[in-house]
Scaffold this motif. Structure first.
Motif, PDB file in Angstrom:
ATOM      1  N   THR A  19       0.843  -1.195   0.000  1.00  0.00           N
ATOM      2  CA  THR A  19       0.000   0.000   0.000  1.00  0.00           C
ATOM      3  C   THR A  19       0.876   1.242   0.000  1.00  0.00           C
ATOM      4  O   THR A  19       1.048   1.899   1.027  1.00  0.00           O
ATOM      5  CB  THR A  19      -0.909   0.022   1.234  1.00  0.00           C
ATOM      6  OG1 THR A  19      -0.100  -0.252   2.401  1.00  0.00           O
ATOM      7  CG2 THR A  19      -1.994  -1.035   1.155  1.00  0.00           C
ATOM      8  N   PRO A  20       1.457   1.497  -1.176  1.00  0.00           N
ATOM      9  CA  PRO A  20       2.338   2.666  -1.246  1.00  0.00           C
ATOM     10  C   PRO A  20       1.536   3.953  -1.025  1.00  0.00           C
ATOM     11  O   PRO A  20       0.417   4.065  -1.517  1.00  0.00           O
ATOM     12  CB  PRO A  20       2.910   2.601  -2.662  1.00  0.00           C
ATOM     13  CG  PRO A  20       2.006   1.725  -3.434  1.00  0.00           C
ATOM     14  CD  PRO A  20       1.280   0.838  -2.465  1.00  0.00           C
ATOM     15  N   ALA A  21       2.130   4.867  -0.287  1.00  0.00           N
ATOM     16  CA  ALA A  21       1.439   6.112   0.045  1.00  0.00           C
ATOM     17  C   ALA A  21       1.105   6.884  -1.221  1.00  0.00           C
ATOM     18  O   ALA A  21       1.960   7.064  -2.098  1.00  0.00           O
ATOM     19  CB  ALA A  21       2.313   6.955   0.969  1.00  0.00           C
ATOM     20  N   GLY A  46       8.678 -16.994 -13.035  1.00  0.00           N
ATOM     21  CA  GLY A  46       7.627 -16.004 -13.246  1.00  0.00           C
ATOM     22  C   GLY A  46       8.226 -14.760 -13.835  1.00  0.00           C
ATOM     23  O   GLY A  46       9.414 -14.485 -13.617  1.00  0.00           O
ATOM     24  N   PRO A  47       7.434 -14.034 -14.581  1.00  0.00           N
ATOM     25  CA  PRO A  47       7.954 -12.815 -15.193  1.00  0.00           C
ATOM     26  C   PRO A  47       8.224 -11.746 -14.146  1.00  0.00           C
ATOM     27  O   PRO A  47       7.836 -11.872 -12.999  1.00  0.00           O
ATOM     28  CB  PRO A  47       6.820 -12.387 -16.122  1.00  0.00           C
ATOM     29  CG  PRO A  47       5.589 -12.957 -15.508  1.00  0.00           C
ATOM     30  CD  PRO A  47       6.001 -14.227 -14.847  1.00  0.00           C
ATOM     31  N   SER A  48       8.858 -10.719 -14.598  1.00  0.00           N
ATOM     32  CA  SER A  48       9.170  -9.615 -13.693  1.00  0.00           C
ATOM     33  C   SER A  48       7.873  -9.025 -13.136  1.00  0.00           C
ATOM     34  O   SER A  48       6.901  -8.845 -13.859  1.00  0.00           O
ATOM     35  CB  SER A  48       9.948  -8.540 -14.474  1.00  0.00           C
ATOM     36  OG  SER A  48      10.270  -7.490 -13.616  1.00  0.00           O
ATOM     37  N   GLY A  51       5.805 -11.282  -8.417  1.00  0.00           N
ATOM     38  CA  GLY A  51       5.732 -11.459  -6.962  1.00  0.00           C
ATOM     39  C   GLY A  51       6.742 -12.444  -6.407  1.00  0.00           C
ATOM     40  O   GLY A  51       6.639 -12.858  -5.252  1.00  0.00           O
ATOM     41  N   LYS A  52       7.753 -12.803  -7.188  1.00  0.00           N
ATOM     42  CA  LYS A  52       8.748 -13.794  -6.756  1.00  0.00           C
ATOM     43  C   LYS A  52       9.508 -13.318  -5.506  1.00  0.00           C
ATOM     44  O   LYS A  52       9.614 -14.037  -4.511  1.00  0.00           O
ATOM     45  CB  LYS A  52       9.750 -14.074  -7.882  1.00  0.00           C
ATOM     46  CG  LYS A  52       9.106 -14.550  -9.180  1.00  0.00           C
ATOM     47  CD  LYS A  52      10.149 -14.882 -10.226  1.00  0.00           C
ATOM     48  CE  LYS A  52      10.985 -13.686 -10.662  1.00  0.00           C
ATOM     49  NZ  LYS A  52      10.216 -12.675 -11.445  1.00  0.00           N
ATOM     50  N   SER A  53      10.051 -12.116  -5.611  1.00  0.00           N
ATOM     51  CA  SER A  53      10.835 -11.604  -4.479  1.00  0.00           C
ATOM     52  C   SER A  53       9.956 -11.421  -3.258  1.00  0.00           C
ATOM     53  O   SER A  53      10.374 -11.695  -2.131  1.00  0.00           O
ATOM     54  CB  SER A  53      11.492 -10.279  -4.856  1.00  0.00           C
ATOM     55  OG  SER A  53      12.416 -10.480  -5.902  1.00  0.00           O
TER      56      SER A  53
HETATM   57  N1  LIG Z   1       7.488  -1.711  -1.806  1.00  0.00           N
HETATM   58  C1  LIG Z   1       6.603  -1.836  -2.790  1.00  0.00           C
HETATM   59  N2  LIG Z   1       5.592  -0.961  -2.922  1.00  0.00           N
HETATM   60  C2  LIG Z   1       4.711  -1.070  -3.897  1.00  0.00           C
HETATM   61  N3  LIG Z   1       4.717  -2.034  -4.819  1.00  0.00           N
HETATM   62  C3  LIG Z   1       5.715  -2.961  -4.732  1.00  0.00           C
HETATM   63  C4  LIG Z   1       6.699  -2.898  -3.730  1.00  0.00           C
HETATM   64  N4  LIG Z   1       7.549  -3.937  -3.913  1.00  0.00           N
HETATM   65  C5  LIG Z   1       7.112  -4.601  -4.986  1.00  0.00           C
HETATM   66  N5  LIG Z   1       6.002  -4.028  -5.488  1.00  0.00           N
HETATM   67  C6  LIG Z   1       5.244  -4.467  -6.580  1.00  0.00           C
HETATM   68  O1  LIG Z   1       4.795  -5.791  -6.268  1.00  0.00           O
HETATM   69  C7  LIG Z   1       4.845  -6.592  -7.448  1.00  0.00           C
HETATM   70  C8  LIG Z   1       5.718  -7.795  -7.194  1.00  0.00           C
HETATM   71  O2  LIG Z   1       7.051  -7.383  -7.095  1.00  0.00           O
HETATM   72  P1  LIG Z   1       8.259  -8.356  -6.908  1.00  0.00           P
HETATM   73  O3  LIG Z   1       9.468  -7.575  -6.707  1.00  0.00           O
HETATM   74  O4  LIG Z   1       7.928  -9.345  -5.874  1.00  0.00           O
HETATM   75  O5  LIG Z   1       8.291  -9.032  -8.350  1.00  0.00           O
HETATM   76  P2  LIG Z   1       9.410  -9.962  -8.909  1.00  0.00           P
HETATM   77  O6  LIG Z   1       8.707 -11.106  -9.483  1.00  0.00           O
HETATM   78  O7  LIG Z   1      10.438 -10.222  -7.939  1.00  0.00           O
HETATM   79  O8  LIG Z   1       9.984  -9.087 -10.115  1.00  0.00           O
HETATM   80  P3  LIG Z   1      11.480  -9.107 -10.679  1.00  0.00           P
HETATM   81  O9  LIG Z   1      11.598 -10.342 -11.516  1.00  0.00           O
HETATM   82  O10 LIG Z   1      11.513  -7.906 -11.549  1.00  0.00           O
HETATM   83  O11 LIG Z   1      12.383  -9.079  -9.540  1.00  0.00           O
HETATM   84  C9  LIG Z   1       5.349  -5.706  -8.557  1.00  0.00           C
HETATM   85  O12 LIG Z   1       4.242  -5.231  -9.270  1.00  0.00           O
HETATM   86  C10 LIG Z   1       6.031  -4.578  -7.842  1.00  0.00           C
HETATM   87  O13 LIG Z   1       5.938  -3.412  -8.603  1.00  0.00           O
END
Ligand SMILES: Nc1ncnc2c1ncn2[C@@H]1O[C@H](COP(=O)(O)OP(=O)(O)OP(=O)(O)O)[C@@H](O)[C@H]1O
Ligand SMILES: [Mg+2]
Lengths: 225, 436
Positions: A19-21, A46-48, A51-53
């Motif tokens: 929930t970014p401000a 999964g693609p970028s 939600g992996k990280s």
């Molecule tokens: N701190 C945050 N505030 C708002 N949105 C976030 C935040 N961190 C991640 N997101 C969003 O949550 C979603 C999942 O992000 P995440 O980093 O988990 O993806 P990812 O699969 O790891 O991507 P990548 O392969 O690019 O690392 C994305 O849409 C990202 O923009």
């Protein structure tokens, strides 16, 4: 189902909404279930932005999910206080990142031993560090500052650091993302070895080449495979 | 590797950050510790100055007193006893007495009376004469047999009691003369030469040193010859009582004692000279005291100024150093967010993260305190008295102050580093790892 004693990590109905401000909420994970047992090496692709990280940080006791549970070896990690969670991470979880995150002013051996702070390493831990240095072919570079290491060597140091405390769970976020094929193979082999010796590995990557029959695919916070 | 080693390694990795902090706290501690050393050095300098001044004045006073003693002896007729019919006004005008009295008046005072307050008694016959052998030059001829021994001064006399061992006014042996300096110069006379006076041959034994008085135109001879030559057998004109009085107050008593034996003589008191001597001593003492007071006041003022400055400068320097260190640590934490995130992810506690920065601040504080303390102390001494700075370095050092500095500086550094360190402890590793 599986034997409970064999289960190392269980994620149940795990959701995370950022929930970014001043901006619309982002649902990064929605009701994800996952179970890792001893000897598992689970790859999630999964693609970028899928939600992996987010998944990895929640599983690694680093980020509280919006709902759902993270149970590791019988403990609900987010029932613990933040200091207890830190202690849990130190004892039971190893991390490997795409960016290595080594400490720039420490040499290889101190980087591997950094988890023994503040008290310092025991003899046993030092011996284990030596063993890891040898195993990952870092003996000749041991005294070098990390800035002088190749990226492959850096990731091997990071891997040794993650394995020093003999964790039950190894979490890896794009561990081969910056590596050439040879180094990627070394890292993947080390993870496979770790799981075969009774640990559990959760590896997230956007690299489809790492997919296998047991791997899962994440898309917009859901498992699609 | 423990936490302290970790801190040390970070310090040698980011030297600038550490050195910048170290310099600021060193400078602050320099000012901080220079202040008391400076004040001590000033105090010490003041003491030395006052002591020197006191010594110098004492020396001067002693010399002054010595001068007076000599003057009193040479011209020092404390009392002049004159014949009963002497006219004191004429005496002043003429410069010599005109009347005479019997010579045994002197022995009556000295031997029969043996007045305890009279020390040196000298009978003198004085008369103005023209010196025929020197072209009729006017002189004051003075004849004396020398000091009359008084029984109460026995220990200063020869065994037979007939003469002084070392008289303050030596007698003139028969056949010898002593001449005042102006006269000797005017008549071109030299000590040792033979000359004639009123038909008699003499040896000039001594030219008396100049005194700016009638003494300078006097000729001294033996009393017996003078009485015979001027037909004044058994007569004298003055009895000088020398060095017999120490205080102006006792003069009255001495006069009374004299009158008991010689009721009708005239006594001329030279009390003004005694008073002058007392007054001069008092004046010198007053001048000395004023000078000392002024010096003291000046030094006190300087001391107060320095103290006020120190009271302002030290806290100001500490405050500035504290602020500077605060910003340095803020920057250090910002630079190390990644590192902190990783350490936290690897399980380090919030407290330990705090300690990483606090230990660093303590190291800066201890090193800065030691450097600043010795620098400040040295500079203060060099500033006050460069020549003796090395000599006084150890003497004016206070180990207690070093100890205080070794506590105060790290305390200040901990205080300054506290908020940034807290911030470091609260870094969210998830945010750090996502950002990367
Ligand atoms: N701190 C945050 N505030 C708002 N949105 C976030 C935040 N961190 C991640 N997101 C969003 O949550 C979603 C999942 O992000 P995440 O980093 O988990 O993806 P990812 O699969 O790891 O991507 P990548 O392969 O690019 O690392 C994305 O849409 C990202 O923009
Ligand atoms: Mg990611």
């Amino acid at each position: 189902m599986t034997n409970n004693a064999e289960t190392i990590l269980r994620l149940s109905a795990l959701s995370k909404t950022y929930t970014p401000a001043g901006r619309a909420p982002v649902e990064a994970l929605s009701a994800v279930d996952l179970e890792l047992r001893r000897g598992d090496m689970q790859v999630i692709t999964g693609p970028s932005g899928s939600g992996k990280s987010t998944l990895l940080l929640c599983a690694g006791a680093l980020m509280r999910p919006s709902s759902g549970q993270v149970i590791m070896q019988g403990s609900d990690l987010y029932e613990l206080g933040s200091e207890e969670r830190a202690e849990w991470r130190a004892k039971h979880i190893g991390f490997v990142f795409q960016q290595f995150h080594l400490i720039p002013f420490l040499d290889i051996s101190d980087n591997i031993l950094v988890a023994t702070l503040p008290g310092g390493a025991s003899t046993e831990q030092r011996q284990r560090a030596e063993m890891l240095i040898e195993r990952f072919g870092l003996v000749e570079r041991r005294g070098n500052p990390v800035a002088e290491l190749s990226v492959g060597e850096r990731q091997r140091v990071a891997l040794a650091r993650a394995l020093l405390m003999q964790p039950a769970l190894l979490l890896a976020d794009e561990p081969t993302g910056n590596l050439d094929e040879d180094n990627a193979a070394i890292v993947l082999q080390a993870m496979r070895d770790f799981s075969e010796q009774g640990g559990a590995v959760l590896l997230v990557t956007h690299n489809k080449q790492l997919e296998n029959p047991r791997s899962k695919r994440l898309h917009k916070g859901h498992f699609v495979k | 590797m423990n936490l302290l080693t970790y801190v040390r390694k970070e310090i040698s990795f980011r030297k600038f950050n550490f050195v910048a902090g170290l310099i600021s706290i060193s400078l602050a501690m320099t000012v901080w510790s220079a202040a008391p050393s400076l004040l001590r050095a000033l105090r010490k300098q003041t003491e030395t100055l006052l002591l020197e001044r006191e010594k110098a004045t004492k020396r001067e006073m002693l010399k002054l007193e010595d001068d007076y003693r000599i003057i009193m002896r040479d011209l020092g007729h404390n009392l002049m006893i004159l014949a009963p019919d002497e006219d004191l006004v004429r005496l002043q005008r003429e410069g010599v007495p005109l009347q005479t009295m019997p010579q045994d008046y002197a022995s009556r005072l000295a031997v029969t009376g043996d007045i305890k307050s009279l020390n040196h008694i000298l009978p003198v016959l004085q008369q103005k004469v023209n010196w025929p052998e020197q072209g009729g030059a006017e002189i004051i001829l003075c004849g004396t047999p020398g000091q009359i021994p008084t029984p109460h001064r026995k220990r200063h006399l020869t065994e037979d009691g007939l003469a002084y061992l070392s008289p303050i006014v030596p007698g003139i042996p028969p056949g010898q003369l002593k001449i005042g300096s102006s006269l000797a110069e005017k008549l071109n006379l030299k000590a040792g030469q033979r000359l004639r006076l009123l038909g008699e041959e003499f040896v000039l034994a001594e030219v008396l040193p100049p005194e700016g008085s009638r003494q300078d135109v006097s000729v001294w001879c033996h009393l017996d010859w003078m009485q015979k030559a001027l037909h004044k057998e058994g007569q004298i004109s003055i009895i000088l009582a020398l060095q017999c009085i120490c205080h102006a107050d006792s003069l009255q008593q001495v006069s009374k004692d004299i009158k008991k034996w010689l009721p009708d003589v005239k006594i001329e008191e030279f009390s003004s000279m005694v008073k002058a001597r007392l007054l001069a001593r008092k004046r010198a003492a007053e001048a000395h005291q004023t000078a000392m007071r002024e010096l003291k006041e000046h030094r006190e003022k300087l001391f107060r100024q320095q103290k006020r400055f120190a009271g302002f400068a030290a806290p100001a320097a500490m405050l500035a150093a504290g602020l500077w260190i605060f910003f340095l640590f803020l920057n250090n934490v910002r630079e190390r967010r990644q590192e902190m995130g990783v350490l936290r992810a690897l399980g380090m506690s919030e407290n330990n993260m705090l300690m990483i920065f606090l230990w660093k601040s303590v190291l800066i504080g201890i090193l800065g305190a030691a450097l600043g303390f010795f620098l400040g102390h040295s500079l203060a001494l060099v500033g006050v008295e460069p020549d003796s700075a090395l000599k006084q370095w150890y003497e004016l050092l206070r180990w207690r102050e070093l100890l205080l500095a070794l506590i105060a500086a790290p305390a200040l550094c901990i205080l300054a580093a506290w908020l940034p360190a807290r911030q470091a402890g609260r870094i969210d590793p998830a945010v750090m790892l996502m950002d990367a």
